[in-house]
Design a protein around this motif. Structure first.
Motif, short mmCIF file in Angstrom:
data_model
loop_
_atom_site.label_atom_id
_atom_site.label_comp_id
_atom_site.label_asym_id
_atom_site.label_seq_id
_atom_site.Cartn_x
_atom_site.Cartn_y
_atom_site.Cartn_z
N THR A 107 0.83 -1.20 -0.01
CA THR A 107 -0.21 -0.11 0.10
C THR A 107 0.91 1.09 -0.15
OG1 THR A 107 -1.68 -1.17 1.13
CG2 THR A 107 -1.63 1.13 1.15
N ALA A 135 -3.44 1.80 -7.74
CA ALA A 135 -4.57 2.66 -7.48
C ALA A 135 -5.84 1.92 -8.15
CB ALA A 135 -4.69 4.13 -8.12
N TRP A 139 -6.91 -0.86 -5.58
CA TRP A 139 -7.70 -0.10 -4.84
C TRP A 139 -6.76 0.77 -3.89
CZ3 TRP A 139 -12.64 0.75 -6.41
CH2 TRP A 139 -13.13 -0.08 -7.30
N ASP A 140 -5.56 1.14 -4.40
CA ASP A 140 -4.78 1.92 -3.26
C ASP A 140 -4.93 3.35 -3.49
OD1 ASP A 140 -2.61 2.98 -2.02
OD2 ASP A 140 -1.19 1.59 -2.86
N GLU A 141 -5.40 3.77 -2.33
CA GLU A 141 -5.88 5.10 -2.28
C GLU A 141 -4.78 6.23 -1.82
OE1 GLU A 141 -9.79 5.47 -0.39
OE2 GLU A 141 -10.68 4.39 -1.95
N SER A 142 -3.75 5.57 -1.57
CA SER A 142 -2.60 6.54 -1.07
C SER A 142 -2.36 7.71 -1.91
CB SER A 142 -1.22 5.77 -0.91
OG SER A 142 -1.68 4.50 0.04
N ASP A 143 -1.89 8.70 -1.30
CA ASP A 143 -1.64 10.03 -2.02
C ASP A 143 -0.41 10.66 -1.48
OD1 ASP A 143 -1.39 12.04 -3.91
OD2 ASP A 143 -3.10 13.12 -3.01
N SER A 157 0.83 11.45 -7.44
CA SER A 157 -0.49 11.86 -7.36
C SER A 157 -1.64 11.65 -8.26
CB SER A 157 -0.86 13.17 -6.74
OG SER A 157 0.03 13.30 -5.41
N HIS A 160 -8.71 10.12 -10.69
CA HIS A 160 -9.24 9.42 -11.63
C HIS A 160 -10.45 9.96 -12.59
CE1 HIS A 160 -11.90 5.86 -12.95
NE2 HIS A 160 -10.90 5.33 -13.44
N TRP A 165 -6.56 8.16 -15.99
CA TRP A 165 -5.84 8.97 -14.61
C TRP A 165 -5.22 9.97 -14.89
CZ3 TRP A 165 -7.06 6.68 -9.97
CH2 TRP A 165 -7.46 5.19 -9.89
#
Length: 180
Positions: A107, A135, A139-143, A157, A160, A165
């Motif tokens: 992640t 992502a 489903w990696d929502e890291s920013d 960064s 979507h 993207w």
């Protein structure tokens, strides 16, 4: 300024998924098919096993030329050597494409290696695709998502949209003479 001085810059990259699936030998029973799960069984001469791939169209902001980029999954889980063995066959089948091998991912972080880069900016395109893969497929929502690409380090960064993207790729390059 010391040898540890670094160059930094940010570029905008558009990453558009084309397809994902598995590389298969041309004689494979499903070669050329699309499975009910929408995986493409892409026939590539010389491939013996079936590593998973993700295929993207990418472009740097301000550059009208689109580049094609494949990300092959070489992470543990199946045969970890299948993707590296498939790499030269994929490069022959798609000579204008860049190929990145995803070697490890967690992640918010990924480590990858990329095939020969032909043009400036391909590193940023590859980093954007690797981050978009995390992502979208994980489903990696890291920013940001941190991407180690060979000796380069990127912070990506993502935003979507319906069919692509938008990535802001911050580049941090440390001089090769720096100690580890």
């Amino acid at each position: 300024m010391t040898a540890r001085a670094a160059r930094q810059r940010a570029v905008s990259v558009q990453v558009k998924p084309i397809e994902d699936g598995f590389l298969v030998p041309p004689g494979h029973p499903w070669a050329g098919d699309v499975t009910p799960g929408r995986f493409v069984m892409l026939p590539v001469p010389g491939v013996e096993h079936s590593p998973q791939y993700f295929r993207y169209s990418t472009e740097l902001q301000g550059d009208p030329r689109a580049s094609e980029l494949f990300v092959l999954i070489a992470t543990p889980g199946g045969d970890p050597s299948a993707a590296p063995r498939a790499l030269p066959h994929l490069e022959r089948a798609f000579p204008s494409a860049t190929v990145a091998l995803l070697l490890d991912a967690r992640t918010g972080w990924a480590r990858a290696s990329v095939s020969a880069l032909k043009d400036a900016g391909r590193e940023e395109l590859a980093a954007g695709c690797v981050a978009a893969l995390l992502a979208g497929a994980s489903w990696d929502e890291s920013d940001p998502i941190l991407v180690e690409l060979d000796e380069e380090h990127f912070a990506v960064s993502l935003v979507h949209h319906i069919d692509h993207w938008d990535a802001v790729v911050d580049t941090h390059r440390v001089d090769a003479t720096d100690p580890p």
